[in-house]
Design a protein around this motif. Sequence first.
Motif, short mmCIF file in Angstrom:
data_model
loop_
_atom_site.label_atom_id
_atom_site.label_comp_id
_atom_site.label_asym_id
_atom_site.label_seq_id
_atom_site.Cartn_x
_atom_site.Cartn_y
_atom_site.Cartn_z
N ALA A 67 0.81 -1.22 0.00
CA ALA A 67 0.00 0.00 0.00
C ALA A 67 0.84 1.27 0.00
CB ALA A 67 -0.92 0.02 1.22
N GLY A 68 2.14 1.16 0.30
CA GLY A 68 3.00 2.32 0.39
C GLY A 68 4.05 2.11 1.46
N PHE A 69 4.47 3.19 2.11
CA PHE A 69 5.43 3.04 3.20
C PHE A 69 5.09 3.96 4.35
CE2 PHE A 69 7.65 6.32 0.60
CZ PHE A 69 7.86 7.30 1.56
N THR A 70 5.53 3.56 5.51
CA THR A 70 5.43 4.35 6.74
C THR A 70 6.58 3.92 7.62
OG1 THR A 70 3.02 4.43 6.65
CG2 THR A 70 4.02 4.89 8.76
N GLY A 71 7.14 4.86 8.33
CA GLY A 71 8.19 4.47 9.26
C GLY A 71 9.00 5.64 9.75
N LEU A 72 10.19 5.29 10.21
CA LEU A 72 11.09 6.23 10.85
C LEU A 72 12.35 6.38 10.04
CD1 LEU A 72 10.69 4.66 14.41
CD2 LEU A 72 9.46 6.65 13.49
N SER A 73 12.85 7.61 9.98
CA SER A 73 14.09 7.85 9.25
C SER A 73 14.87 8.97 9.93
CB SER A 73 13.80 8.22 7.79
OG SER A 73 13.12 9.47 7.71
N VAL A 74 16.11 9.08 9.55
CA VAL A 74 16.99 10.14 10.04
C VAL A 74 17.25 11.08 8.86
CG1 VAL A 74 19.25 10.69 11.02
CG2 VAL A 74 18.04 8.58 11.72
N CYS A 84 17.60 14.27 14.66
CA CYS A 84 16.27 13.84 15.05
C CYS A 84 15.92 12.54 14.32
CB CYS A 84 15.24 14.90 14.71
SG CYS A 84 15.03 15.17 12.94
N VAL A 85 14.81 11.95 14.74
CA VAL A 85 14.20 10.85 14.01
C VAL A 85 12.83 11.34 13.57
CG1 VAL A 85 13.29 8.49 14.15
CG2 VAL A 85 15.46 9.06 15.26
N GLU A 86 12.55 11.14 12.31
CA GLU A 86 11.33 11.62 11.68
C GLU A 86 10.40 10.45 11.38
OE1 GLU A 86 9.94 13.35 7.32
OE2 GLU A 86 11.96 12.56 7.60
#
Length: 185
Positions: A67-74, A84-86
């Motif tokens: 369906a797509g992507f979701t998550g955490l990145s720098v 930070c972490v976004e």
Amino acid sequence: MERIALRQWRDSDLEPYVAMNRDPEVMRFFPARLEPEQSRASLERQRRFITERGWGLWAVDVDGTFAGFTGLSVPTFAAPFMPCVEIGWRLRREFWGRGIGFRAAQQALAYGFDTLHLAEIVSFTAAVNQRSRRLMERLGLVRDLTGDFDHPTIPLGHELRRHVLYRVSARLDNAGAFGHRAPLP
């Protein structure tokens, strides 16, 4: 209710990922749509981050469909609120308006706070992107009025250059707010 899972990227995700990144409406608040090779490189980069550190921008799986992507990145650009972490997301248009982005982002926030023990997670978007801003607010992120910034990778004068910054902290009163979600890979 649909089953939503965040997972490692698969080779079979490439074709729908390319199509998503070429969709003008999905990419409306980005400076440009991605070429197929850019999407391929992005998929491989995200897969590598997840393999190396155990987290990143996960593929969102809805009842077995990408369906797509979701998550955490720098983020890699310079800004006053770094390091930070976004939390970020992008969904194929056919998955919009069904609460999928919200539920997937809740899982990513839970992972960030409950597993990575982050003190704070931020999110940012072009000031004109009302849809993402509403999702940030629904997730409990609060706009940092002193944190708005001009995105350094977007040209001067471009309508998307001005960005708004949102934050959420792992305060004691947030304890458990993001918990009890399906485990991530």
